[in-house]
Design an enzyme around this catalytic site. Structure first.
Site: not given
Length: 638
Positions: A328, A352
């Protein structure tokens, strides 16, 4: 009837004698003439040639190796020094054809072992130049020198020589950055300048010692010496002093290097700290390390085998050669790519539910937070490290456009100035790459995985540190470099890649605001680390998978071998408004970027920015950042 009596002819006998005398005299005259002709030829016609040969038997030209340049850190601490040492040398031409027996005598005199005897012969047999003394025993003790002196009469061609030997006072602390010197091998001997390296037995093998070999070595000098029949020097007739090698002053800080190593706490990993404004490498750590002094005069077989076969791979430079999924840590670059290309806006949101699905595909691409973060914009996507948002963004960008932005920040290429010869390129995948290397088509799911720094994508800690520095500089490129000055002259680098130019400069602030919230907003993944900081910093955590986990299966560390657990990564720079340091940390099998790697980063930045009272050395001013969206239900952050 009796035969007649022959009367002696005195006249005839006299003629025979006179003829013989003339023939003899003529032969003597011819021989004397030949002798005088030969003497004339040798002493007159070939006078210069034979006088030169005679002089060469008496006068020899000996090379004087230059002293190697020293290496200092930014505060003047010596990182690579030269120390006086005595070595035992053998000149095979003076020892004669039975020089192996001479080695037996040396072993007897010094009471050495048969294994050492075999090592000495191996060293003597290595490639060399004619009449050049070959050192085969280093760092002689006073007792050994005395024994050789007492037995010198029986050791023709053996000499004790005083010389300077490289010494690394910090030992393993700079092994993977400064590198080390070692004995010149036969292959290197063929490539080196035979004149300038006459008398030199060591050459830079790795790191700075290798890259700046020409500057550190210097120029050879000479001595004309008169010797006796045994080859011993009687007097020096003429001397030309060598030119010492240039001293190197690095950007590195020995104190910060020690802090970085202590912060890793003995774990396997890598640390790179860069000064964004200059590109100067402040600290470079690859753990575990090794003592480079072992390699200077020749490491033993047992010691080398121990280093080579260690499961922790101390000889492996993780900073430059270690290719790891960046995880990430690349999400800020992906976010900037989306904003700059117009694929998203600062207000764009994605819902999400804890996973992402491609159209008409059953496979679920999970977010690390299985419960989901609800509606997510780009700022929240960064500070929450929301995988679902970046799956969607990567799908919209496409792999080729994503790859172009990654490369603009230095991923997938060698980035350093003076460590590039040892640096791996990493890998930024694309359609063209997969077709050329694997002869396969590119699949949409692979784009999603690349968007969170997984899959085929690989980077070195050095590349991550440079990408972080480019973010800190708002797109300005300054190549990472070790050397600050070479013999008091600043180095000029003219092959710097172009700056990262974006359409709306405010997008830099938007992305950096998300990175700042990672550390300073309560729901940021590394808030526990950033909340105690005396300054504002921007960062991003990352976790890179080592082994794949099947669909629907949760990561359970208790069921995974320690060396198969996820790698922990963290990048950061500070202060946000005027960055003075950018750091990338990778902890092998550390599992949590925010929990394991982020504290390491903070300790390093603290050591660089804060004084003894815990206050920032220079005022950084107030930092403005974009406010986060309305909070949603709290979830555990990795």
């Amino acid at each position: 009837m009796a035969s007649p009596i022959r009367l002696k002819d005195h006249e005839r006998d006299a003629r025979v004698v006179r003829a013989r005398i003339w023939v003899g005299a003529l032969l003597v005259l011819i021989l004397v003439s030949v002798l005088f002709a030969r003497l004339y030829h040798l002493q007159v016609t070939q006078y210069e040639h034979h006088s030169t040969l005679s002089e060469s038997n008496r006068v020899h030209l000996l090379s004087i190796p230059p002293s190697r340049g020293l290496i200092f850190d930014r505060n003047g601490k010596i990182i690579a020094d030269n120390r006086a040492s005595f070595s035992l040398t053998l000149t095979r031409e003076r020892a004669g054809s039975d020089w192996p027996t001479l080695l037996d005598d040396v072993v007897e005199v010094l009471a050495l072992t048969p294994s050492e005897r075999r090592l000495f012969e191996k060293r003597v047999r290595q490639g060399r130049r004619p009449f050049e003394p070959v050192p085969f025993i280093f760092n002689l003790t006073e007792e050994q020198i005395a024994r050789i002196a007492v037995n010198q009469y029986r050791l023709p061609g053996i000499e004790v020589q005083a010389n300077l030997v490289r010494y690394y006072p910090f030992k393993e602390h700079f092994a993977h950055s400064v590198g080390y010197v070692g004995r010149i091998n036969e292959q290197e001997l063929k490539q080196l300048d035979p004149v300038n390296y006459s008398g030199t037995h060591h050459i830079g093998k790795t790191g700075i010692e290798y890259f700046y070999e020409d500057q550190l070595h210097g120029e050879v000098g000479y001595e004309e010496v008169e010797t006796n029949a045994r080859g011993r020097v009687m007097r020096v007739l003429k001397r030309t002093d060598p030119t010492p090698g240039a001293d190197l002053h690095l950007y590195m800080d020995a104190d910060l290097q020690e802090v970085a190593e202590q912060a890793l706490g003995g774990r396997r990993g890598a640390v790179v700290a860069i000064e964004p404004s200059t590109g100067g490498i402040l600290a470079l750590v690859s753990q575990p390390g090794y003592d480079p002094n072992l390699f200077v005069t020749g490491i033993s077989f047992g010691a080398y085998a121990e280093l080579r076969d260690s499961i922790d791979r101390p000889l492996f430079n993780r900073v430059l050669r270690g290719s790891y999924p960046p995880g990430s840590t690349i999400k800020p670059i992906v976010a900037l790519a989306g904003l700059d290309s117009g694929v998203i806006t600062p207000q764009s949101r994605v819902f999400d539910p804890g996973f992402y699905k491609l159209p008409n595909v059953k496979h679920l691409y999970r977010n690390w937070n299985r419960t989901g973060d609800g509606w997510v914009d780009v700022n929240m996507a960064i500070y929450r490290s929301n995988d679902t948002y970046f799956y969607d963004l990567a799908h919209k960008l496409g792999i080729d456009r994503l790859a172009d932005y990654m490369k603009a920040f230095g991923l997938g290429q060698r980035v350093s100035v003076d460590l590039s010869r040892e640096e791996s390129e990493g890998l930024v995948p694309s359609r063209q790459w997969k077709r050329a290397v694997r002869n396969q088509s590119w699949y949409p799911g692979e784009t999603l995985i690349a968007g969170i720094g997984q899959g085929y994508m690989l980077s070195t800690p050095m590349q991550l540190a440079q990408a972080t520095a480019v973010l800190a500089n708002r797109g300005q490129w300054v190549r990472p470099r070790m050397v600050r000055t070479l013999q008091d002259q600043a180095l000029v680098v003219d092959d710097t890649p172009p700056d990262v130019s974006i359409k709306d400069p405010q997008n830099w602030d938007r992305v950096i605001a998300g990175m700042e919230n990672v550390l300073h907003f309560p729901r940021g993944t590394a808030y526990r680390v950033g909340s105690t900081a005396a300054y504002r910093m921007a960062g991003k955590s990352g976790t890179a998978q080592v082994v794949a986990i099947r669909q629907g299966e949760k990561y359970d560390r208790t069921k995974i071998n320690e060396r198969h657990r996820d790698h922990a990564l963290f990048i950061a720079f500070a202060p946000v408004d005027a960055p003075r340091i950018a750091v990338a940390v990778m902890v092998e099998n550390g599992e949590s970027g925010s929990g394991v790697a982020a504290p390491v980063v903070k300790k390093i930045i603290d050591a660089w920015l804060l004084n003894a009272e815990g206050q920032v050395k220079e005022t950084t001013g107030k930092v403005e950042y974009f406010p986060p969206p309305p909070p949603v239900e709290e979830a555990h952050a990795q």
